[in-house]
Scaffold this motif. Structure first.
Motif, PDB file in Angstrom:
ATOM      1  N   ASN A 110       0.827  -1.217   0.000  1.00  0.00           N
ATOM      2  CA  ASN A 110       0.000   0.000   0.000  1.00  0.00           C
ATOM      3  C   ASN A 110       0.860   1.265   0.000  1.00  0.00           C
ATOM      4  O   ASN A 110       0.515   2.264  -0.635  1.00  0.00           O
ATOM      5  N   SER A 111       1.986   1.228   0.705  1.00  0.00           N
ATOM      6  CA  SER A 111       2.875   2.389   0.738  1.00  0.00           C
ATOM      7  C   SER A 111       3.436   2.684  -0.646  1.00  0.00           C
ATOM      8  O   SER A 111       3.524   3.841  -1.057  1.00  0.00           O
ATOM      9  N   ALA A 112       3.814   1.635  -1.378  1.00  0.00           N
ATOM     10  CA  ALA A 112       4.365   1.805  -2.718  1.00  0.00           C
ATOM     11  C   ALA A 112       3.338   2.388  -3.688  1.00  0.00           C
ATOM     12  O   ALA A 112       3.714   3.007  -4.698  1.00  0.00           O
ATOM     13  N   ARG A 113       2.063   2.215  -3.366  1.00  0.00           N
ATOM     14  CA  ARG A 113       0.989   2.736  -4.238  1.00  0.00           C
ATOM     15  C   ARG A 113       0.326   3.975  -3.642  1.00  0.00           C
ATOM     16  O   ARG A 113      -0.784   4.339  -4.022  1.00  0.00           O
ATOM     17  N   LEU A 116      -1.554   5.742   1.747  1.00  0.00           N
ATOM     18  CA  LEU A 116      -0.791   5.970   2.966  1.00  0.00           C
ATOM     19  C   LEU A 116      -1.560   5.647   4.229  1.00  0.00           C
ATOM     20  O   LEU A 116      -0.983   5.180   5.213  1.00  0.00           O
ATOM     21  N   ASP A 117      -2.893   5.905   4.227  1.00  0.00           N
ATOM     22  CA  ASP A 117      -3.662   5.596   5.432  1.00  0.00           C
ATOM     23  C   ASP A 117      -3.689   4.091   5.695  1.00  0.00           C
ATOM     24  O   ASP A 117      -3.512   3.636   6.828  1.00  0.00           O
ATOM     25  N   SER A 118      -3.869   3.297   4.621  1.00  0.00           N
ATOM     26  CA  SER A 118      -3.852   1.839   4.765  1.00  0.00           C
ATOM     27  C   SER A 118      -2.463   1.351   5.157  1.00  0.00           C
ATOM     28  O   SER A 118      -2.317   0.469   6.014  1.00  0.00           O
ATOM     29  N   LEU A 146       6.373   3.330   9.495  1.00  0.00           N
ATOM     30  CA  LEU A 146       5.480   4.366  10.029  1.00  0.00           C
ATOM     31  C   LEU A 146       6.084   5.754   9.848  1.00  0.00           C
ATOM     32  O   LEU A 146       5.390   6.706   9.465  1.00  0.00           O
ATOM     33  N   ALA A 147       7.387   5.887  10.122  1.00  0.00           N
ATOM     34  CA  ALA A 147       8.059   7.179   9.973  1.00  0.00           C
ATOM     35  C   ALA A 147       8.065   7.624   8.505  1.00  0.00           C
ATOM     36  O   ALA A 147       7.872   8.811   8.207  1.00  0.00           O
ATOM     37  N   SER A 148       8.256   6.680   7.585  1.00  0.00           N
ATOM     38  CA  SER A 148       8.280   7.000   6.153  1.00  0.00           C
ATOM     39  C   SER A 148       6.912   7.475   5.679  1.00  0.00           C
ATOM     40  O   SER A 148       6.821   8.416   4.878  1.00  0.00           O
ATOM     41  N   VAL A 149       5.845   6.844   6.179  1.00  0.00           N
ATOM     42  CA  VAL A 149       4.491   7.270   5.815  1.00  0.00           C
ATOM     43  C   VAL A 149       4.231   8.687   6.321  1.00  0.00           C
ATOM     44  O   VAL A 149       3.678   9.540   5.608  1.00  0.00           O
ATOM     45  N   GLN A 150       4.632   8.973   7.552  1.00  0.00           N
ATOM     46  CA  GLN A 150       4.468  10.319   8.108  1.00  0.00           C
ATOM     47  C   GLN A 150       5.207  11.344   7.257  1.00  0.00           C
ATOM     48  O   GLN A 150       4.718  12.464   7.030  1.00  0.00           O
ATOM     49  N   LEU A 151       6.392  10.980   6.767  1.00  0.00           N
ATOM     50  CA  LEU A 151       7.159  11.887   5.910  1.00  0.00           C
ATOM     51  C   LEU A 151       6.408  12.165   4.609  1.00  0.00           C
ATOM     52  O   LEU A 151       6.337  13.315   4.162  1.00  0.00           O
ATOM     53  N   LEU A 371      -4.966  20.412  -4.403  1.00  0.00           N
ATOM     54  CA  LEU A 371      -4.002  19.667  -3.581  1.00  0.00           C
ATOM     55  C   LEU A 371      -4.263  19.876  -2.092  1.00  0.00           C
ATOM     56  O   LEU A 371      -4.179  18.938  -1.293  1.00  0.00           O
ATOM     57  N   ILE A 372      -4.580  21.123  -1.731  1.00  0.00           N
ATOM     58  CA  ILE A 372      -4.860  21.404  -0.313  1.00  0.00           C
ATOM     59  C   ILE A 372      -6.082  20.626   0.157  1.00  0.00           C
ATOM     60  O   ILE A 372      -6.102  20.059   1.253  1.00  0.00           O
ATOM     61  N   ASP A 373      -7.115  20.589  -0.712  1.00  0.00           N
ATOM     62  CA  ASP A 373      -8.335  19.856  -0.351  1.00  0.00           C
ATOM     63  C   ASP A 373      -8.061  18.364  -0.204  1.00  0.00           C
ATOM     64  O   ASP A 373      -8.500  17.730   0.766  1.00  0.00           O
ATOM     65  N   ILE A 374      -7.284  17.811  -1.175  1.00  0.00           N
ATOM     66  CA  ILE A 374      -6.953  16.377  -1.115  1.00  0.00           C
ATOM     67  C   ILE A 374      -6.104  16.083   0.116  1.00  0.00           C
ATOM     68  O   ILE A 374      -6.321  15.096   0.825  1.00  0.00           O
ATOM     69  N   GLU A 375      -5.142  16.972   0.386  1.00  0.00           N
ATOM     70  CA  GLU A 375      -4.254  16.769   1.528  1.00  0.00           C
ATOM     71  C   GLU A 375      -5.038  16.825   2.834  1.00  0.00           C
ATOM     72  O   GLU A 375      -4.789  16.031   3.749  1.00  0.00           O
ATOM     73  N   ARG A 376      -6.016  17.761   2.905  1.00  0.00           N
ATOM     74  CA  ARG A 376      -6.827  17.867   4.129  1.00  0.00           C
ATOM     75  C   ARG A 376      -7.648  16.599   4.345  1.00  0.00           C
ATOM     76  O   ARG A 376      -7.706  16.065   5.455  1.00  0.00           O
ATOM     77  N   LYS A 377      -8.265  16.099   3.251  1.00  0.00           N
ATOM     78  CA  LYS A 377      -9.063  14.874   3.380  1.00  0.00           C
ATOM     79  C   LYS A 377      -8.179  13.685   3.770  1.00  0.00           C
ATOM     80  O   LYS A 377      -8.563  12.866   4.606  1.00  0.00           O
ATOM     81  N   THR A 378      -7.004  13.619   3.131  1.00  0.00           N
ATOM     82  CA  THR A 378      -6.082  12.512   3.432  1.00  0.00           C
ATOM     83  C   THR A 378      -5.625  12.558   4.885  1.00  0.00           C
ATOM     84  O   THR A 378      -5.582  11.537   5.575  1.00  0.00           O
ATOM     85  N   GLN A 379      -5.319  13.770   5.345  1.00  0.00           N
ATOM     86  CA  GLN A 379      -4.840  13.903   6.724  1.00  0.00           C
ATOM     87  C   GLN A 379      -5.940  13.586   7.729  1.00  0.00           C
ATOM     88  O   GLN A 379      -5.679  13.000   8.778  1.00  0.00           O
ATOM     89  N   ASN A 380      -7.186  13.976   7.387  1.00  0.00           N
ATOM     90  CA  ASN A 380      -8.299  13.637   8.284  1.00  0.00           C
ATOM     91  C   ASN A 380      -8.494  12.124   8.362  1.00  0.00           C
ATOM     92  O   ASN A 380      -8.682  11.555   9.435  1.00  0.00           O
TER      93      ASN A 380
END
Length: 665
Positions: A110-113, A116-118, A146-151, A371-380
């Motif tokens: 999942n990380s390679a694709r 990131l949440d998964s 986990l650290a790489s996903v956070q990055l 991008l901001i909207d996608i990033e906000r949804k992803t972060q939520n």
């Protein structure tokens, strides 16, 4: 009893051999089944093959191998199918290392694709399993994930916390490869945080570890990261220097690591462009990098390279060429959903095509808002996943704490009993130790008396030598001189009277000869008195041990012009005690059949070497704690300003003491 033990050992060996054969057979069967299933295209036939397998271990290992195979192949459908089977088969017996591995495979996929949440969720689940099983190395892998996903999610502070936790774990494992990756990750994090000095410090530490590992790829990667860091912060001259160092490090880098080589030369050329250096080769280097990236199908690298080439044309006034490259790049980045490079391309197009700059600006703003909207949804979404993951980890830690309390409580009684037993045993040991120390003190006092006697004998030797010197000078040499003078005066004379005088002088010579012979005998007699030297004390001691102990002790002493009789008394005592303790340890622990004592000096006659070697059982120098005897040897060596070393393995143990020869010797 002895025959029964031998029979038991034979059975144990046969069982171990059979177990190894079974493991090898199982591996071969898993590999055969994997190749067969990979070759099948009909899902029903694949399911039939799977259902035929009834051995649990084979099902687990086969599903694991197929999960890894399809993960590397990028086959999503088959990966998820076999990963689910891997997880189910490994979970039948509760949480096992295979269960954690199933989570690891799924998280990595999942990380390679960029899911990131998964990826974060499954990394967290894997960490939960490995925490429960207390497998430190795999816990470190999950923390790094986990650290790489956070990055990737630009949560730099969260990524830093996990990376530092991972670094501590890697250091406790003494795993240099993991330590390198942690330093490298922390350098990237702080570069994104615009902390130049901190990022440079972490990348420099990563480079030091890479050198310790002698890992060429890690060294080149770290040098490139340092060059890129300098480039990002406008230190183009430093970036050029480090890039050139990396390229000069290994002439074959282009063939061994083509992706790293393409990145290096592109960064070098871009830094030269910004620093206005090497203009004649910049474009050629950038195009070479692009050809390599194209052959490797490195899509992100191609985008970066095209941006650099476009900037080169802009800097040299070729705006039409730059515009053509950027327009083509925009289409490519849209297809590949590469928003960051798309934004950069639009910004450069606004500079090149001033007539349409407003249009490009509006497009950039629209992409930025998206991008901001996608990033906000992803972060939520990620925040919810992170909360659930952290909650599971916290619950697991609570259960672990409860388990520890139960284990601790049940262990207290045992510890109390053990403590009482230890105190009793320790008192006995202390009593024995005091007796041994008293004996040692007595032995040392005796040895000091021997040394004092030896010194008295040596003083007598010195006085006797002085007396003999005077005798020779005052008596013998005087007579010889007188006779020689008188004989020489008779050479020119003849007659009976002269012959009588010659006979008289010859008789005087005979008397002088007899006097010399007597002095020689006296010297020989005196030398016998002084045979009780430090050398002889050592010989006598080892001869006594040969008579007492069951092993043979050979002695080799070769000290050249260095006389051990004149070294300080404290050194003689320490050397004798070290030798005594070494022979005692051989008898007590080694079960040796022979030993050898060597006392030599080096070629420059600056050091005395004392070596005691035996052919006994040997011991693990790193594991075995130093007892009082070895500690005393080490202390005595330090008193003499020397060094002490033990080399031991089965059939050979060597104690080597090096003692510097003092100026007064």
């Amino acid at each position: 009893m002895k025959n029964g033990l031998i029979l038991f050992l034979l059975c144990l060996i046969l069982f171990a051999c059979q177990e190894n054969n079974n493991i090898d057979e199982e591996k071969e069967r898993v590999e055969t089944l994997k190749n067969k299933i990979v070759s099948l295209s009909d899902s029903e036939l694949i399911d039939q093959e799977w259902d035929k397998i009834i051995v649990d271990s084979i099902r687990v290992n086969l599903a694991s191998e197929l999960s890894k195979y399809f993960r590397k192949a990028g086959d999503s459908s088959n990966f998820y199918k076999w990963n689910a089977r891997f997880y189910k088969a490994s979970s039948l017996q509760g949480n096992t290392i295979h269960t954690g591995d199933a989570y690891w495979d799924k998280a990595s996929f999942n990380s390679a694709r960029s899911k990131l949440d998964s990826a974060y969720y499954y990394f967290g689940k894997g960490l939960e399993i490995y925490n429960e099983l207390d497998i430190e190395s795999r816990k470190a892998s999950m923390l790094y994930g986990l650290a790489s996903v956070q990055l990737e999610l630009k949560n730099y502070l969260g990524s830093e916390v996990l990376a530092i936790e991972n670094l501590k774990l890697a250091e406790s494992l003494e795993d240099l490869s993991r330590i390198y990756k942690c330093y490298n990750l922390l350098g990237i994090i702080h570069n994104n945080l615009k902390n130049y000095d901190t990022a440079l410090d972490y990348h420099s530490k990563a480079l030091d570890v890479a050198r310790e590992l002698s890992n060429d790829y890690f060294i080149i990667l770290s040098k490139n990261n340092i060059a890129y860091l300098n480039q990002e912060h406008g230190y183009y001259d430093q970036a050029i220097t480090v890039s050139e160092e990396a390229l000069a490090y290994d002439d074959s880098i282009r063939f061994k690591y083509p992706a790293a080589y393409a990145k290096l030369i592109d960064n070098l050329a871009y830094s030269q462009l910004k620093a206005e250096r090497g203009s004649s080769t910049i474009l050629k280097t950038m195009k070479e990098s692009r050809r390599i990236r194209d052959s490797l199908n490195d899509i992100p690298g191609l985008a970066v390279g095209d941006i650099h080439i476009a900037e080169y044309h802009i800097a040299h006034g070729n705006l039409r060429k730059a515009k053509a490259i950027l327009l083509e790049l925009i289409e490519t980045t849209k297809e590949n959903e590469n928003a960051a490079d798309l934004m950069t391309a639009l910004e450069l197009l606004g500079k090149v095509d001033s007539a349409n700059s407003q249009k490009y600006l509006e497009e950039r703003i629209a992409i930025s808002d998206s991008l901001i909207d996608i990033e906000r949804k992803t972060q939520n979404k990620f925040a919810r996943t992170q909360y659930e993951t952290d909650k599971v980890i916290a619950t697991n830690q609570e259960l672990t704490s409860e388990k520890k309390i139960i284990i601790l409580t049940s262990s207290v009684g045992f510890l109390v009993i053990s403590l009482i037993y230890f105190i009793v045993v320790q008192k006995t040991r202390v009593k024995k130790l005091r007796l041994e120390q008293a004996q040692d003190k007595s032995n040392e006092e005796i040895y000091k008396l021997l040394i004092a006697q030896q010194n008295s004998l040596e003083e007598g030797r010195r006085l006797e030598k002085n007396r003999m010197s005077k005798e020779l000078h005052d008596s013998v040499l005087g007579k010889l001189f007188g006779i020689r003078f008188l004989l020489s005066s008779l050479n020119s004379m003849s007659g009976q009277e002269t012959e009588q005088q010659r006979e008289k002088y010859l008789k005087d010579l005979e008397e002088t000869e007899e006097e010399i012979r007597q002095i020689s005998h006296d010297l020989q007699d005196k030398n016998e008195v002084f045979q009780s030297s430090f050398y002889q004390i050592i010989r006598n001691f080892l001869e006594d041990q040969n008579n007492i102990y069951s092993f043979r002790i050979d002695l080799h002493m070769e000290t050249g012009t260095v006389d051990l009789n004149v070294i300080p008394i404290s050194h003689k005592i320490n050397i004798f005690r070290i030798l005594q303790e070494s022979i005692f340890n051989i008898q007590k622990y080694a079960k040796a059949t022979k030993a050898c004592v060597r006392i030599t000096v080096d070629r420059e006659e600056k050091n005395i070497f004392l070596e005691v070697e035996d052919n006994g059982l040997g011991f693990n120098v790193k594991v075995t704690k130093k007892g009082i005897g070895l500690s005393n040897i080490e202390d005595r060596t330090k008193e003499m300003g020397g060094s002490f070393k033990i080399i031991s393995h089965p059939s050979r143990t060597l104690i080597k003491v090096i003692i510097p020869i003092q100026n007064e010797i």
